[in-house]
Design an enzyme around this catalytic site. Structure first.
Site, PDB file in Angstrom:
ATOM      1  CD  GLU A 162     -12.841   9.703  14.738  1.00  0.00           C
ATOM      2  OE1 GLU A 162     -11.872   9.606  14.068  1.00  0.00           O
ATOM      3  OE2 GLU A 162     -13.174   8.561  15.421  1.00  0.00           O
ATOM      4  CG  MET A 163     -16.679   7.318  10.264  1.00  0.00           C
ATOM      5  SD  MET A 163     -17.201   7.057   8.913  1.00  0.00           S
ATOM      6  CE  MET A 163     -17.401   5.220   8.762  1.00  0.00           C
ATOM      7  CD  GLU A 164     -11.788   8.027   9.697  1.00  0.00           C
ATOM      8  OE1 GLU A 164     -12.276   7.330   8.431  1.00  0.00           O
ATOM      9  OE2 GLU A 164     -11.802   9.002  10.302  1.00  0.00           O
ATOM     10  NE  ARG A 187      -9.302  18.001   5.623  1.00  0.00           N
ATOM     11  CZ  ARG A 187     -10.018  17.148   6.205  1.00  0.00           C
ATOM     12  NH1 ARG A 187      -9.817  16.133   7.042  1.00  0.00           N
ATOM     13  NH2 ARG A 187     -11.446  17.423   5.914  1.00  0.00           N
ATOM     14  NE  ARG A 190     -18.375  18.295   5.440  1.00  0.00           N
ATOM     15  CZ  ARG A 190     -19.041  17.327   5.946  1.00  0.00           C
ATOM     16  NH1 ARG A 190     -18.522  16.382   6.293  1.00  0.00           N
ATOM     17  NH2 ARG A 190     -20.241  17.430   6.308  1.00  0.00           N
ATOM     18  NE  ARG A 216      -9.559  10.934  12.379  1.00  0.00           N
ATOM     19  CZ  ARG A 216     -10.393  11.374  11.392  1.00  0.00           C
ATOM     20  NH1 ARG A 216      -9.875  11.480  10.190  1.00  0.00           N
ATOM     21  NH2 ARG A 216     -11.480  11.411  11.652  1.00  0.00           N
ATOM     22  N   GLY A 267      -7.933  12.097   6.428  1.00  0.00           N
ATOM     23  CA  GLY A 267      -8.549  10.922   5.665  1.00  0.00           C
ATOM     24  C   GLY A 267      -8.546  11.227   4.169  1.00  0.00           C
ATOM     25  NE  ARG A 277      -4.820  -0.740  -3.146  1.00  0.00           N
ATOM     26  CZ  ARG A 277      -5.498  -1.521  -2.829  1.00  0.00           C
ATOM     27  NH1 ARG A 277      -7.103  -1.442  -2.284  1.00  0.00           N
ATOM     28  NH2 ARG A 277      -5.442  -2.866  -3.006  1.00  0.00           N
ATOM     29  CB  SER A 310     -17.181  18.974   9.269  1.00  0.00           C
ATOM     30  OG  SER A 310     -17.532  17.575   9.492  1.00  0.00           O
ATOM     31  CG  ASP A 311     -21.361  16.799  10.439  1.00  0.00           C
ATOM     32  OD1 ASP A 311     -21.732  15.939  11.056  1.00  0.00           O
ATOM     33  OD2 ASP A 311     -20.295  16.397   9.899  1.00  0.00           O
ATOM     34  CG  HIS A 370      -1.617  -1.252   1.516  1.00  0.00           C
ATOM     35  ND1 HIS A 370      -1.245  -2.180   2.298  1.00  0.00           N
ATOM     36  CD2 HIS A 370      -2.782  -1.782   0.964  1.00  0.00           C
ATOM     37  CE1 HIS A 370      -1.972  -3.141   2.442  1.00  0.00           C
ATOM     38  NE2 HIS A 370      -2.858  -3.284   1.347  1.00  0.00           N
ATOM     39  CB  SER A 375     -14.262  16.533   9.265  1.00  0.00           C
ATOM     40  OG  SER A 375     -14.533  15.325   8.493  1.00  0.00           O
TER      41      SER A 375
END
Length: 238
Positions: free
Chosen positions: A179-181, A25, A217, A88, A21, A44, A203-204, A5, A91
């Site tokens: 968030e997701m990470e 950015r 963002r 990290r 992410g 990728r 961000s929201d 990767h 957002s």
């Protein structure tokens, strides 16, 4: 050495890597904040750059979305490229009215609905937390930044379109934003004996329904970026 990767070779990454992410950015940070930035990875389309910020080597590379993705990239950076610190920069959605759009949140811990930690073979639950030294350094930088900021816990969710619609339940336990990470990043850092921290911009809002457009963002969260970069500089002095 390269990985499946990452086409960079050992030594291409600085000791501190900022991880947004979004690859765009990552490119924005490299182009607008780093001096003499060079592309070290583009497998990728996950762009990674290394340059100088205030004469300190700093890298920035995208993580992609979600814990499986950041789990891959952070593992490789920690274990194959001698990276010591990953910050990290992402957002997050506010879970409380105490946070406003563009507020900066420094994540001391990451609650989660993920099963990512199952791989570590522990008989209990490994709590994913930020490295204290990195967090303390970032807090000291944030105090001087002029930004509106808070320290607290994230909910790292595996689900964006949540059919259960129960995110606000976490706010009852003091969780500030979703968030997701972060949970996967923190677990990988703890396993590797390295340092990790998430700094997110709101961000929201899950509470009010407010939200910022995608372009803002990508390029508008400069206070978060500067806090992360200045934290990298301060860590380099230690």
């Amino acid at each position: 050495m390269s990985t499946p990767h990452n086409s960079a070779v050992k030594g291409d990454f600085a000791k501190t890597v900022l991880m947004p992410g979004d690859p765009l950015r990552a490119a924005y940070i490299a182009e607008n904040f780093l001096k003499d930035a060079r592309l070290v990875n583009n497998v990728r389309g996950v762009q990674g750059y290394t340059g100088l910020y205030k004469d300190v080597p700093v890298s920035v590379m995208a993580s992609g979305m979600g814990m499986p993705s950041i789990g891959i990239y952070s593992h490789e950076l920690f274990h194959f490229y001698d990276v010591e610190n990953i910050i990290r920069v992402g957002s997050a959605g506010a879970l409380t009215t105490k946070l406003n759009m563009k507020d900066v949140v420094l994540g001391q811990a990451a609650c989660t609905n993920s099963n990512f930690s199952h791989q570590f073979g522990l008989s209990g639950v490994l709590s994913p937390v930020a490295d204290y030294e990195l967090l303390e350094t970032a807090v000291n930088v944030a105090r001087k930044s002029g930004a509106s900021w808070a320290v607290g816990s994230f909910l790292s969710s595996d689900i964006f379109y949540n059919k259960a619609d129960d995110s606000l339940k976490w706010a009852e336990y003091g969780v500030l934003a979703v968030e997701m990470e972060s949970a996967a990043l923190y677990w990988n850092a703890m396993e590797a004996g390295k340092r990790a921290l998430t700094i997110c911009t709101v961000s929201d809002s899950v509470v009010t329904g407010e939200g910022l457009p995608a372009e803002e963002r990508q390029t508008g969260f400069t206070q978060m970026m500067e806090i992360a970069l200045d934290t990298a500089v301060e860590m380099a002095k230690k």
